[in-house]
Design a protein around this motif. Structure first.
Motif, PDB file in Angstrom:
ATOM      1  N   SER A 176      16.737  68.462 116.288  1.00  0.00           N
ATOM      2  CA  SER A 176      15.758  69.118 115.424  1.00  0.00           C
ATOM      3  C   SER A 176      15.709  68.444 114.058  1.00  0.00           C
ATOM      4  N   ILE A 177      14.714  68.829 113.281  1.00  0.00           N
ATOM      5  CA  ILE A 177      14.596  68.293 111.923  1.00  0.00           C
ATOM      6  C   ILE A 177      15.835  68.646 111.104  1.00  0.00           C
ATOM      7  N   VAL A 178      16.254  69.921 111.171  1.00  0.00           N
ATOM      8  CA  VAL A 178      17.400  70.341 110.362  1.00  0.00           C
ATOM      9  C   VAL A 178      18.673  69.619 110.802  1.00  0.00           C
ATOM     10  N   GLU A 179      18.835  69.387 112.091  1.00  0.00           N
ATOM     11  CA  GLU A 179      20.017  68.671 112.572  1.00  0.00           C
ATOM     12  C   GLU A 179      20.011  67.227 112.089  1.00  0.00           C
ATOM     13  N   ASN A 180      18.832  66.587 112.092  1.00  0.00           N
ATOM     14  CA  ASN A 180      18.727  65.213 111.600  1.00  0.00           C
ATOM     15  C   ASN A 180      18.967  65.136 110.097  1.00  0.00           C
ATOM     16  N   LEU A 181      18.467  66.138 109.357  1.00  0.00           N
ATOM     17  CA  LEU A 181      18.606  66.109 107.900  1.00  0.00           C
ATOM     18  C   LEU A 181      20.063  66.073 107.466  1.00  0.00           C
ATOM     19  N   PHE A 182      20.916  66.776 108.184  1.00  0.00           N
ATOM     20  CA  PHE A 182      22.298  66.920 107.735  1.00  0.00           C
ATOM     21  C   PHE A 182      23.296  66.281 108.691  1.00  0.00           C
ATOM     22  N   LEU A 183      22.824  65.361 109.533  1.00  0.00           N
ATOM     23  CA  LEU A 183      23.724  64.668 110.439  1.00  0.00           C
ATOM     24  C   LEU A 183      24.699  63.813 109.625  1.00  0.00           C
ATOM     25  N   GLY A 184      25.991  64.093 109.767  1.00  0.00           N
ATOM     26  CA  GLY A 184      27.000  63.406 108.966  1.00  0.00           C
ATOM     27  C   GLY A 184      27.166  63.993 107.590  1.00  0.00           C
ATOM     28  N   ASN A 185      26.349  64.987 107.273  1.00  0.00           N
ATOM     29  CA  ASN A 185      26.382  65.653 105.969  1.00  0.00           C
ATOM     30  C   ASN A 185      26.221  67.159 106.201  1.00  0.00           C
ATOM     31  N   GLU A 186      26.952  67.662 107.221  1.00  0.00           N
ATOM     32  CA  GLU A 186      26.742  69.018 107.708  1.00  0.00           C
ATOM     33  C   GLU A 186      27.025  70.066 106.629  1.00  0.00           C
ATOM     34  N   GLN A 187      26.246  71.147 106.693  1.00  0.00           N
ATOM     35  CA  GLN A 187      26.373  72.234 105.728  1.00  0.00           C
ATOM     36  C   GLN A 187      27.325  73.289 106.288  1.00  0.00           C
ATOM     37  N   GLY A 188      28.536  73.290 105.845  1.00  0.00           N
ATOM     38  CA  GLY A 188      29.503  74.262 106.352  1.00  0.00           C
ATOM     39  C   GLY A 188      30.891  74.003 105.809  1.00  0.00           C
ATOM     40  N   LYS A 189      31.833  74.771 106.308  1.00  0.00           N
ATOM     41  CA  LYS A 189      33.221  74.645 105.887  1.00  0.00           C
ATOM     42  C   LYS A 189      34.140  74.742 107.095  1.00  0.00           C
ATOM     43  N   ALA A 190      35.282  74.093 106.985  1.00  0.00           N
ATOM     44  CA  ALA A 190      36.325  74.160 108.020  1.00  0.00           C
ATOM     45  C   ALA A 190      35.783  73.799 109.398  1.00  0.00           C
TER      46      ALA A 190
ATOM     47  N   GLN B  94       8.775  59.758 108.705  1.00  0.00           N
ATOM     48  CA  GLN B  94       9.111  59.056 107.458  1.00  0.00           C
ATOM     49  C   GLN B  94       9.470  60.047 106.367  1.00  0.00           C
ATOM     50  N   LEU B  95       8.727  61.151 106.300  1.00  0.00           N
ATOM     51  CA  LEU B  95       9.001  62.156 105.283  1.00  0.00           C
ATOM     52  C   LEU B  95      10.346  62.833 105.540  1.00  0.00           C
ATOM     53  N   VAL B  96      10.694  63.044 106.814  1.00  0.00           N
ATOM     54  CA  VAL B  96      12.006  63.599 107.145  1.00  0.00           C
ATOM     55  C   VAL B  96      13.108  62.661 106.658  1.00  0.00           C
ATOM     56  N   GLU B  97      12.910  61.343 106.832  1.00  0.00           N
ATOM     57  CA  GLU B  97      13.902  60.373 106.359  1.00  0.00           C
ATOM     58  C   GLU B  97      14.077  60.472 104.844  1.00  0.00           C
ATOM     59  N   ILE B  98      12.965  60.626 104.130  1.00  0.00           N
ATOM     60  CA  ILE B  98      13.062  60.729 102.669  1.00  0.00           C
ATOM     61  C   ILE B  98      13.744  62.038 102.284  1.00  0.00           C
ATOM     62  N   ALA B  99      13.417  63.128 102.981  1.00  0.00           N
ATOM     63  CA  ALA B  99      14.090  64.404 102.730  1.00  0.00           C
ATOM     64  C   ALA B  99      15.583  64.289 102.992  1.00  0.00           C
ATOM     65  N   LYS B 100      15.937  63.528 104.033  1.00  0.00           N
ATOM     66  CA  LYS B 100      17.344  63.291 104.354  1.00  0.00           C
ATOM     67  C   LYS B 100      18.035  62.548 103.213  1.00  0.00           C
ATOM     68  N   ALA B 101      17.332  61.597 102.610  1.00  0.00           N
ATOM     69  CA  ALA B 101      17.884  60.868 101.470  1.00  0.00           C
ATOM     70  C   ALA B 101      18.067  61.793 100.269  1.00  0.00           C
ATOM     71  N   LEU B 102      17.093  62.684 100.038  1.00  0.00           N
ATOM     72  CA  LEU B 102      17.189  63.613  98.913  1.00  0.00           C
ATOM     73  C   LEU B 102      18.361  64.573  99.096  1.00  0.00           C
ATOM     74  N   ALA B 103      18.699  64.865 100.356  1.00  0.00           N
ATOM     75  CA  ALA B 103      19.838  65.744 100.629  1.00  0.00           C
ATOM     76  C   ALA B 103      21.147  65.119 100.194  1.00  0.00           C
ATOM     77  N   LYS B 104      21.154  63.799 100.011  1.00  0.00           N
ATOM     78  CA  LYS B 104      22.368  63.090  99.623  1.00  0.00           C
ATOM     79  C   LYS B 104      22.401  62.787  98.127  1.00  0.00           C
ATOM     80  N   ASP B 105      21.576  63.492  97.356  1.00  0.00           N
ATOM     81  CA  ASP B 105      21.528  63.301  95.902  1.00  0.00           C
ATOM     82  C   ASP B 105      21.266  61.839  95.553  1.00  0.00           C
ATOM     83  N   VAL B 106      20.187  61.317  96.106  1.00  0.00           N
ATOM     84  CA  VAL B 106      19.854  59.907  95.944  1.00  0.00           C
ATOM     85  C   VAL B 106      19.483  59.592  94.494  1.00  0.00           C
TER      86      VAL B 106
END
Length: 510
Positions: free
Chosen positions: A98-112, A150-162
Motif C-alpha cells: 500500500s501507499i502507507v507501507e511504501n511511505l514508511f518502509l525502513g522508517n516504520e512508525q512504531g516502537k519495540a 512519483q508524488l508518493v516517492e516525494i512524500a516518502k522523502a519528506l517523511a525522512k526530513d529531507v
C-alpha cells in the motif's frame, strides 16, 4: 553569496575500463532548484549516486561537504540520515504494498518492533496532502498511475526530513499534466526552504524552474549557469552539453519515397480485459518504401495499442481488419510471425519490454534474430560476435566491449542496442514507439540519422512520438489519432503543431 548547502570537489569515479567522472565540481546554494544537464553517459547519475552513498566513500576520489561538514557516506542510510534523499528514474516502490507501507518502509512508525498503524495512516495523510495527492493511503501502489507514484516517492522523502532532494529524470515518463503538477510541487518545496537537484533532458522544464544549471560533458564539469540572470535558454544549454550549436535539431534529409509497402485496413482492437471496449476503431494507415510516417495522439489515444496489435497482435483482441504488405495479406497473429513477415517494433519502454537488463550487448543485439546465427539448433558464437560488433560500430554504441551488460549503458546507448536488435532481423517495416524518450539532444540527433538511413535503404518507418516538433522535423507524413480513431493524414508541408493538435482532439475525421 551565502555558504552553499552542498559542495562536491574534484569527484573522480572509475569503473573497469572507463573513467565516468573526472575532477567534477558542484556547488548548490541552500533553497534553490539546481539542475544538472549533459548528454547520456556524461556522468550525471553517477555523480548523484556518489552524493547519495550508492557509491560509498572510498570507491571514488574527492570530497563532499554538506552543511559545512565533510561527509563520508558508507551507504544510502548515511546520506538519508544527513537529510539527502535521492529519487531514481526507476522508482523504488513495491507495487504490491500500500501507499502507507511504501511511505514508511525502513522508517516504520512504531516502537519495540510494533507498527502503530493509526499513527502511520494519519502521518501518511499529512504527507500526501503536502504533495497534493488525494489518495487512500491503503491503496496499492500498483493501482495508481506513474505520476502519482512519483508524488508518493516525494512524500516518502519528506517523511525522512529531507533537506536536499535529488530527482533523476522525474518527468521522463509523465504526461504534460502530471509533469506540470510535479514542477509546481518542486517550486512549492523551494518556497519552504527545501533544496532540490534535478536531472532532466527536458530543457524547457529546466529553464523554467531552475535557479542554476551545471553542465557536465564526458565526465567533466563544463560550466554552471545562473538562470536568474536571464541569459539562459535552450540553445545556450545545448551548446554547453554538446560543445557546439545545434541550429538544426534534425539532420537534413531528402526522402525518396517508393512503392506502397504496408497497409493497415479497417483495423479494430478491443481492450484486453473487455473486448467490447474499442481502443482502436477502423483505423486505416499506409506506409511506402523509403517513407517516414508519423503517428500523433494525446495520452490514451491508442497509439501504442495500435502498434502492438499490428505487431503480432500482442495487445488486446483483434476484432477486424487486414494487414497488407506488398499487396499480400499477412497472417501475422504472433510476434514470431510478424518478425518473419518483415515487421519490427521498438517498444516505448526499452527497459521493461525492449531489453533484458541481465543480458550483454552481444546477446541483446542478436536476440530477435537467432535463426540467422543458429547452426543445428546451436548459436554460432563467432557469428554472434561478428553481428554484435557490426551493429556496435554502425550504431555508434559507446561501450568498451560487446560483453558489457546493457544495464550499464546510458539511455541513448540502450536505445541504440534496441534499434540494432531489430535491424539485425532485416525488417522491411519498423515501428518506433517513442524512439527518443529520455535521451539527450545529442543522442537524439544520432537516432534521427539512423532513422533516415533506414528510410534511405528502402524500408518503411512508422514513428510514434509525444513530441510534435519531433514528428514535424522527422516525418514525411503524419497521421493523427484521437480516441482510437485516425482523424487525419497530413503531409509534412501542410503540418504544424496547431493543425496536428486540432486533429488530435477531435473525435472523428472531417
Amino acid at each position: 553569496m551565502s555558504t552553499p548547502i552542498l559542495t562536491m570537489r574534484d569527484i573522480t569515479k572509475e569503473f573497469p575500463g572507463v573513467r565516468a567522472l573526472s575532477d567534477v565540481n558542484l556547488s548548490v546554494q541552500r533553497g534553490e532548484i539546481h539542475s544538472i544537464c549533459g548528454e547520456n553517459g556524461a556522468g550525471k547519475s553517477t555523480l548523484m549516486k556518489v552524493l547519495s552513498g550508492v557509491y560509498p566513500h572510498g570507491s571514488y576520489l574527492g570530497d563532499i561537504v554538506f552543511e559545512g561538514q565533510e561527509m563520508e557516506f558508507k551507504g544510502i542510510r548515511d546520506s538519508e540520515a544527513a537529510g539527502i534523499v535521492i529519487i531514481h528514474q526507476e522508482l523504488a516502490l513495491i507495487p504490491e504494498l500500500s501507499i502507507v507501507e511504501n511511505l514508511f518502509l525502513g522508517n516504520e512508525q512504531g516502537k519495540a518492533g510494533v507498527i502503530n498503524w493509526p499513527v502511520a495512516r494519519q502521518r501518511a495523510l499529512d504527507l500526501l496532502a503536502r504533495v497534493g495527492l488525494d489518495e487512500d493511503p491503503n491503496s496499492q501502489v500498483k493501482n495508481i498511475g506513474i505520476g502519482k507514484q512519483q508524488l508518493v516517492e516525494i512524500a516518502k522523502a519528506l517523511a525522512k526530513d529531507v533537506k536536499l532532494l535529488i530527482l533523476d529524470e522525474p518527468t521522463a515518463a509523465l504526461n504534460d499534466t502530471d509533469s506540470r503538477h510535479l514542477l509546481d510541487l518542486l517550486l512549492g518545496l523551494k518556497a519552504k526552504g527545501i533544496t532540490s537537484i534535478m536531472i532532466s533532458h527536458k530543457l524547457g522544464e529546466i529553464e523554467e524552474v531552475s535557479d542554476s544549471i551545471t553542465i557536465i560533458r564526458d565526465g567533466r564539469t563544463i560550466e554552471t549557469l545562473d538562470v536568474t540572470m536571464g541569459e539562459v535558454n535552450e540553445n545556450r544549454i545545448i551548446r554547453g552539453m554538446v560543445g557546439r550549436d545545434l541550429d538544426h535539431r534534425f539532420p537534413p534529409h531528402e526522402p525518396s519515397v517508393g512503392d506502397l509497402l504496408l497497409e493497415i485496413r479497417d483495423w479494430s482492437v478491443g481492450h484486453p480485459h473487455d473486448s467490447s471496449r474499442l481502443v482502436v476503431k477502423n483505423a486505416n494507415l499506409s506506409i511506402r518504401r523509403g517513407e517516414i510516417v508519423g503517428l500523433a495522439g494525446l495520452m490514451g489515444a491508442g497509439r501504442t495499442e495500435l502498434a502492438r496489435s499490428v505487431f503480432g497482435e500482442s495487445y488486446g483482441h483483434k476484432l477486424g481488419g487486414e494487414l497488407v504488405k506488398d499487396g499480400r495479406t499477412l497472417r501475422a497473429n504472433t510476434v514470431q510471425k510478424a518478425i518473419d513477415a518483415g515487421l519490427a517494433y521498438v517498444t516505448e519502454d526499452r527497459k521493461s519490454l525492449g531489453l533484458n537488463l541481465l543480458d550483454t550487448i552481444k546477446v541483446s543485439i542478436t536476440a530477435a534474430g537467432l535463426r540467422k546465427i543458429r547452426r543445428r539448433g546451436v548459436v554460432d558464437e563467432r557469428e554472434e560476435v561478428l553481428a554484435a560488433e557490426r551493429y556496435r560500430k554502425s550504431m555508434n554504441i559507446k561501450t568498451p566491449s560487446i560483453e558489457e551488460g546493457v544495464a550499464k549503458l546510458s539511455g541513448g546507448n540502450q536505445q541504440k542496442v534496441v534499434l540494432g536488435k531489430w535491424m539485425f532481423t532485416e525488417p522491411d517495416v519498423l515501428i518506433l514507439d517513442e524512439p527518443t524518450r529520455g535521451i539527450d539532444v545529442g543522442a537524439k540527433y544520432e537516432i534521427y540519422e539512423i532513422i533516415n538511413r533506414l528510410a534511405d535503404s528502402g524500408r518503411g518507418v512508422l514513428v510514434i512520438s509525444s513530441e510534435l516538433p519531433e514528428l514535424l522535423g522527422l516525418c514525411d507524413r503524419i497521421y493523427t489519432l484521437s480516441a482510437g480513431v485516425i482523424t487525419a493524414d497530413v503531409p509534412r508541408a501542410q503540418a504544424d503543431q496547431e493543425i496536428l493538435m486540432r486533429y488530435m482532439t477531435q473525435r472523428k475525421a472531417d
